[in-house]
Write a protein that holds these residues in place. Structure first.
Motif, PDB file in Angstrom:
ATOM      1  N   GLU A 293     -23.948 -36.396 -13.603  1.00 11.88           N
ATOM      2  CA  GLU A 293     -23.921 -36.756 -12.183  1.00 11.88           C
ATOM      3  C   GLU A 293     -23.806 -35.484 -11.371  1.00 11.88           C
TER       4      GLU A 293
ATOM      5  N   THR B  48     -23.616 -34.041  -7.319  1.00 12.76           N
ATOM      6  CA  THR B  48     -23.361 -34.414  -5.935  1.00 12.76           C
ATOM      7  C   THR B  48     -23.907 -33.318  -5.024  1.00 12.76           C
TER       8      THR B  48
ATOM      9  N   ALA C 192     -30.675 -40.127  -2.065  1.00 11.40           N
ATOM     10  CA  ALA C 192     -30.371 -39.746  -3.444  1.00 11.40           C
ATOM     11  C   ALA C 192     -31.596 -39.962  -4.334  1.00 11.40           C
TER      12      ALA C 192
ATOM     13  N   LEU D 205     -33.798 -37.155  -6.407  1.00  7.18           N
ATOM     14  CA  LEU D 205     -34.050 -37.311  -7.838  1.00  7.18           C
ATOM     15  C   LEU D 205     -35.547 -37.248  -8.140  1.00  7.18           C
TER      16      LEU D 205
END
Length: 75
Positions: free
Chosen positions: A2, A4, A23, A27
């Motif tokens: 993960e 951030t 997000a 990606l």
């Protein structure tokens, strides 16, 4: 893994069009650049984006103007 990212709201709105998840946009950009630079394979892109088939990967790449990597031997 993960990761951030902290991006100002104004910039996030510029990068992700209306209704798109910033997000997911980030990606997808990572997957596209990974494929363009030949650091990621089609299979890695499929796995990264949660796509079911190679054809979905091909459609995703085509939609973003990224062409499949073929060698002379492949042709």
């Amino acid at each position: 893994m993960e990761i951030t990212l902290n991006i100002p709201d104004e910039l996030a709105r510029q990068v992700a069009s209306e209704g798109k998840d910033p997000a997911r946009v980030a990606l997808e950009a990572l997957a596209l650049e990974g494929y363009r630079s030949e650091r990621l394979s089609e299979s890695a892109v499929r796995q990264m984006l949660g796509l079911e088939t190679r054809l979905e990967v091909h459609a995703f790449l085509k939609q973003h103007g990224v062409y499949l990597h073929y060698s002379v031997a492949d042709i």
